[in-house]
Design an enzyme around this catalytic site. Structure first.
Site, PDB file in Angstrom:
ATOM      1  N   LYS A  54       0.859  -1.205   0.000  1.00 34.76           N
ATOM      2  CA  LYS A  54       0.000   0.000   0.000  1.00 34.76           C
ATOM      3  C   LYS A  54       0.885   1.241   0.000  1.00 34.76           C
ATOM      4  O   LYS A  54       0.619   2.225  -0.704  1.00 34.76           O
ATOM      5  CB  LYS A  54      -0.922  -0.007   1.225  1.00 34.76           C
ATOM      6  CG  LYS A  54      -1.935   1.143   1.262  1.00 34.76           C
ATOM      7  CD  LYS A  54      -1.420   2.412   1.919  1.00 34.76           C
ATOM      8  CE  LYS A  54      -2.453   3.525   1.927  1.00 34.76           C
ATOM      9  NZ  LYS A  54      -1.927   4.818   2.401  1.00 34.76           N
ATOM     10  N   HIS A  58       5.050  11.507   9.357  1.00 31.75           N
ATOM     11  CA  HIS A  58       3.718  11.523   8.757  1.00 31.75           C
ATOM     12  C   HIS A  58       2.767  12.374   9.592  1.00 31.75           C
ATOM     13  O   HIS A  58       2.085  13.248   9.069  1.00 31.75           O
ATOM     14  CB  HIS A  58       3.204  10.085   8.624  1.00 31.75           C
ATOM     15  CG  HIS A  58       1.796   9.984   8.147  1.00 31.75           C
ATOM     16  ND1 HIS A  58       1.424  10.311   6.865  1.00 31.75           N
ATOM     17  CD2 HIS A  58       0.661   9.602   8.776  1.00 31.75           C
ATOM     18  CE1 HIS A  58       0.131  10.140   6.733  1.00 31.75           C
ATOM     19  NE2 HIS A  58      -0.361   9.712   7.877  1.00 31.75           N
TER      20      HIS A  58
HETATM   21  C1  LIG Z   1       7.972  13.151   6.294  1.00 35.28           C
HETATM   22  C2  LIG Z   1       9.465  12.974   6.148  1.00 35.28           C
HETATM   23  C3  LIG Z   1       9.829  13.204   4.685  1.00 35.28           C
HETATM   24  C4  LIG Z   1      10.199  13.956   7.027  1.00 35.28           C
HETATM   25  O1  LIG Z   1      11.562  13.643   6.989  1.00 35.28           O
HETATM   26  P1  LIG Z   1      12.657  14.415   7.827  1.00 35.28           P
HETATM   27  O2  LIG Z   1      13.927  13.682   7.670  1.00 35.28           O
HETATM   28  O3  LIG Z   1      12.142  14.708   9.187  1.00 35.28           O
HETATM   29  O4  LIG Z   1      12.673  15.791   7.058  1.00 35.28           O
HETATM   30  P2  LIG Z   1      13.745  16.902   6.877  1.00 35.28           P
HETATM   31  O5  LIG Z   1      13.083  18.163   7.322  1.00 35.28           O
HETATM   32  O6  LIG Z   1      15.071  16.512   7.397  1.00 35.28           O
HETATM   33  O7  LIG Z   1      13.833  16.948   5.270  1.00 35.28           O
HETATM   34  C5  LIG Z   1      14.439  15.932   4.504  1.00 35.28           C
HETATM   35  C6  LIG Z   1      13.882  15.975   3.097  1.00 35.28           C
HETATM   36  O8  LIG Z   1      12.552  15.430   3.093  1.00 35.28           O
HETATM   37  C7  LIG Z   1      11.751  16.179   2.209  1.00 35.28           C
HETATM   38  N1  LIG Z   1      10.728  16.890   2.988  1.00 35.28           N
HETATM   39  C8  LIG Z   1      10.660  17.027   4.317  1.00 35.28           C
HETATM   40  N2  LIG Z   1       9.561  17.696   4.682  1.00 35.28           N
HETATM   41  C9  LIG Z   1       8.922  18.027   3.550  1.00 35.28           C
HETATM   42  C10 LIG Z   1       7.724  18.716   3.264  1.00 35.28           C
HETATM   43  N3  LIG Z   1       6.963  19.228   4.233  1.00 35.28           N
HETATM   44  N4  LIG Z   1       7.358  18.849   1.996  1.00 35.28           N
HETATM   45  C11 LIG Z   1       8.115  18.333   0.997  1.00 35.28           C
HETATM   46  N5  LIG Z   1       9.279  17.670   1.202  1.00 35.28           N
HETATM   47  C12 LIG Z   1       9.660  17.511   2.464  1.00 35.28           C
HETATM   48  C13 LIG Z   1      12.654  17.160   1.501  1.00 35.28           C
HETATM   49  O9  LIG Z   1      13.161  16.571   0.331  1.00 35.28           O
HETATM   50  C14 LIG Z   1      13.740  17.362   2.518  1.00 35.28           C
HETATM   51  O10 LIG Z   1      14.964  17.756   1.925  1.00 35.28           O
HETATM   52  P3  LIG Z   1      15.251  19.326   1.646  1.00 35.28           P
HETATM   53  O11 LIG Z   1      14.196  19.809   0.687  1.00 35.28           O
HETATM   54  O12 LIG Z   1      15.113  19.998   2.978  1.00 35.28           O
HETATM   55  O13 LIG Z   1      16.597  19.314   1.074  1.00 35.28           O
HETATM   56  C15 LIG Z   1       9.919  11.538   6.585  1.00 35.28           C
HETATM   57  O14 LIG Z   1       9.577  11.362   7.932  1.00 35.28           O
HETATM   58  C16 LIG Z   1       9.353  10.437   5.762  1.00 35.28           C
HETATM   59  O15 LIG Z   1       9.800  10.181   4.653  1.00 35.28           O
HETATM   60  N6  LIG Z   1       8.363   9.707   6.311  1.00 35.28           N
HETATM   61  C17 LIG Z   1       7.672   8.645   5.619  1.00 35.28           C
HETATM   62  C18 LIG Z   1       6.314   9.141   5.286  1.00 35.28           C
HETATM   63  C19 LIG Z   1       5.493   8.155   4.524  1.00 35.28           C
HETATM   64  O16 LIG Z   1       5.902   7.086   4.166  1.00 35.28           O
HETATM   65  N7  LIG Z   1       4.268   8.564   4.270  1.00 35.28           N
HETATM   66  C20 LIG Z   1       3.298   7.754   3.584  1.00 35.28           C
HETATM   67  C21 LIG Z   1       2.003   7.764   4.343  1.00 35.28           C
HETATM   68  S1  LIG Z   1       1.993   6.560   5.596  1.00 35.28           S
HETATM   69  C22 LIG Z   1       1.341   5.186   4.767  1.00 35.28           C
HETATM   70  O17 LIG Z   1       0.250   5.261   4.270  1.00 35.28           O
HETATM   71  C23 LIG Z   1       2.160   4.023   4.339  1.00 35.28           C
HETATM   72  C24 LIG Z   1       2.787   3.067   5.321  1.00 35.28           C
HETATM   73  C25 LIG Z   1       3.786   3.761   6.141  1.00 35.28           C
HETATM   74  O18 LIG Z   1       1.847   2.442   6.149  1.00 35.28           O
HETATM   75  C26 LIG Z   1       3.458   2.043   4.412  1.00 35.28           C
HETATM   76  C27 LIG Z   1       4.158   0.951   5.138  1.00 35.28           C
HETATM   77  O19 LIG Z   1       3.707   0.548   6.230  1.00 35.28           O
HETATM   78  O20 LIG Z   1       5.167   0.444   4.566  1.00 35.28           O
END
Ligand SMILES: CC(C)(COP(=O)([O-])OP(=O)([O-])OC[C@H]1O[C@@H](n2cnc3c(N)ncnc32)[C@H](O)[C@@H]1OP(=O)([O-])[O-])[C@@H](O)C(=O)NCCC(=O)NCCSC(=O)C[C@@](C)(O)CC(=O)[O-]
Ligand SMILES: NC(=O)C1=CN([C@@H]2O[C@H](COP(=O)(O)OP(=O)(O)OC[C@H]3O[C@@H](n4cnc5c(N)ncnc54)[C@H](O)[C@@H]3O)[C@@H](O)[C@H]2O)C=CC1
Length: 423
Positions: free
Chosen positions: A261, A375
């Site tokens: 997913k 997230h």
């Molecule tokens: C959320 C992050 C990216 C934070 O990640 P972080 O390391 O806390 O963020 P950061 O502030 O250090 O930034 C690192 C980079 O992330 C990007 N980034 C950072 N913030 C933003 C933002 N606001 N808008 C756009 N890009 C963003 C951006 O590229 C940034 O680089 P920079 O531009 O600063 O050079 C990280 O925690 C992450 O990747 N989490 C995973 C989130 C995820 O997978 N979401 C999907 C929804 S959950 C789901 O439905 C699926 C799941 C999880 O159940 C699937 C599974 O179980 O396998």
């Protein structure tokens, strides 16, 4: 008066007439009706021709995935999704493999399969042979259906015949394999299957029921791979956690469903942004994940000889640049312009890379800090809005929820009351 959903001729009413009927049925106020009347970047007349019984349109945010280097070229990738952190996750994953080369992709081809179900056959193996030896006749019948496709170098490629035993008896299932080039190809192959069916009946003496494409597009598989160095991702324990998360998914269907997913968060967002058929791609992906008899991960995570984390994905991707809504929806056309893709295969390869990136970020989070940190901090803005925050309040309230590690609507409401009391 009782509500009555039996509305004969609803489809003939036109958008305004239908909306009026729905307004009266559901007691919609004028403000809600106005929402339907404002069709945004999809003209009402076009929407009315894309699907049936249209009363309006619904906007989904389009975000841009940055940092994507694919086969040596940089891309900005439009993603249409309602879910927070999906776009950020792709940017984040791509950032961490950018310096080690980004993504390398390939494609098995653009072959689609249509199935013809033949029943009432006492001699299935004999009939199978008859169909196989009719390959040249089948090619002529199929290619005649779509001279345009043939002109673009596509058309019939091969025939395969399977005999399956079912509770309804033995079935002889013919697969026609068609190169649909830059079209997704469903309508193209369905037309061919319907045209061919009576011939198969006359050659075999059996009866044909179904004539339809298979969404298990396993001859249209996109592949992507990338290398993440331990230095870029935060160390060996992160690498090992990601590999362990993969093994968990690959050996437990309960986990694999969520793992895949997560991959489809990225895949479906690009499929939707380009006006392609999300259901076709999703059905294909999940069927492919289960093709070996057990539902498994669509990605693979390993360690190479240098100790780097290496990831790969293999996923059927029946997407097109022609047909469906791809050529009609103004936003699909605009998103394809941002991507700059020239062929359907090119688009599919990009989508595979997005799927791999998405999976990297999700399982990296899960194997380290947990999904809620990243997230939920982005989702905090949605919670703030649900609590009634507007304008500047949204960021302020979201920040408070994240700081308190309490991303909850009741907390957001309390904080909003406090904020407003301060003036
Ligand atoms: C959320 C992050 C990216 C934070 O990640 P972080 O390391 O806390 O963020 P950061 O502030 O250090 O930034 C690192 C980079 O992330 C990007 N980034 C950072 N913030 C933003 C933002 N606001 N808008 C756009 N890009 C963003 C951006 O590229 C940034 O680089 P920079 O531009 O600063 O050079 C990280 O925690 C992450 O990747 N989490 C995973 C989130 C995820 O997978 N979401 C999907 C929804 S959950 C789901 O439905 C699926 C799941 C999880 O159940 C699937 C599974 O179980 O396998
Ligand atoms: N199970 C499923 O997934 C099903 C999906 N669909 C729908 O079918 C639609 C896609 O069908 P298509 O056959 O792709 O669309 P289509 O029939 O609208 O367009 C494809 C046609 O475009 C022409 N064409 C022009 N230039 C071409 C080029 N460069 N390469 C290839 N073809 C070219 C060919 O004649 C080809 O047959 C989608 O809307 C999908 O939602 C329909 C039935 C079942």
């Amino acid at each position: 008066m009782d509500k009555n959903s039996r509305i004969s001729g609803f489809h003939k009413l036109g958008i305004k007439g239908r909306l009026a009927a729905v307004q009266s049925f559901s007691q919609l106020d004028e403000q809600t009706v106005t929402l339907y009347e404002n069709t945004g970047n999809l003209p009402a007349e076009l929407a009315d021709h894309l699907i049936e019984n249209v009363i309006g349109t619904m906007n989904i945010p389009v975000g841009i995935a940055t940092n994507m280097k694919i086969d040596g070229e940089d891309y900005l990738i439009p993603m249409a999704t309602e879910e927070s952190s999906v776009v950020a996750a792709v940017c984040n994953a791509a950032r961490q493999c950018y310096d080690s080369g980004g993504f390398t992709t390939s494609m098995s081809g653009s072959l689609m399969i249509a199935q013809i179900q033949l029943v009432d056959i006492p001699n299935p193996e004999y009939c199978r042979t008859i169909i196989l030896e009719s390959k040249e006749k089948i090619k002529a019948i199929c290619d005649e259906c779509d001279p345009i496709l043939v002109k673009f170098g596509g058309g019939f490629q091969d025939v395969e015949v399977r005999v399956i035993d079912t509770p309804s008896g033995v079935m002889v299932v013919t697969h026609i394999i068609v190169d649909t080039k830059d079209a997704m190809g469903a309508n193209a192959v369905n037309t061919m299957a319907e045209k061919l069916a009576p011939h198969i009946e006359s050659w075999t003496g059996g009866k044909v029921y179904l004539r339809i494409l298979s969404n298990l597009a396993d001859k249209r598989v996109a592949r992507a791979r990338a290398i993440w160095t331990c230095e870029a991702i935060g160390g060996e324990s992160v690498r090992d956690g990601i590999i362990s998360a993969y093994h968990f998914a690959n050996f437990d269907p309960y986990r694999a469903a969520t793992h895949n997913k997560g991959i489809m968060n990225g895949v479906s967002a690009v499929v939707l942004a380009t006006g392609n058929d999300t259901r076709a791609v999703e059905a294909g992906a999940h069927a492919y994940a289960a093709r070996k008899g057990c539902y498994r991960s669509l990605t693979h995570w390993e360690m190479d000889k240098q100790g780097n984390l290496v990831g790969s994905i293999e996923i059927p991707l029946a997407v097109g640049l022609i047909g469906g809504a791809t050529k009609l929806h103004p936003m699909a056309k605009a998103n394809l312009t941002i991507l700059g893709v020239k062929t359907a295969n090119h688009l599919a390869r990009i989508i595979a890379a997005v799927g791999l990136a998405q999976n990297f970020s999700a399982i990296k989070s899960l194997a380290t800090v947990g999904i809620q940190k990243g997230h939920m901090s982005l989702h905090a803005q949605n919670i703030a809005m649900m609590a009634g925050a507007v304008g500047d309040e949204i960021d302020k309230i979201a920040q408070i929820l994240v700081t308190k590690s309490l991303v909850r609507i009741d907390v957001a409401q309390e904080e909003l009351t406090k904020l407003r009391a301060l003036g």
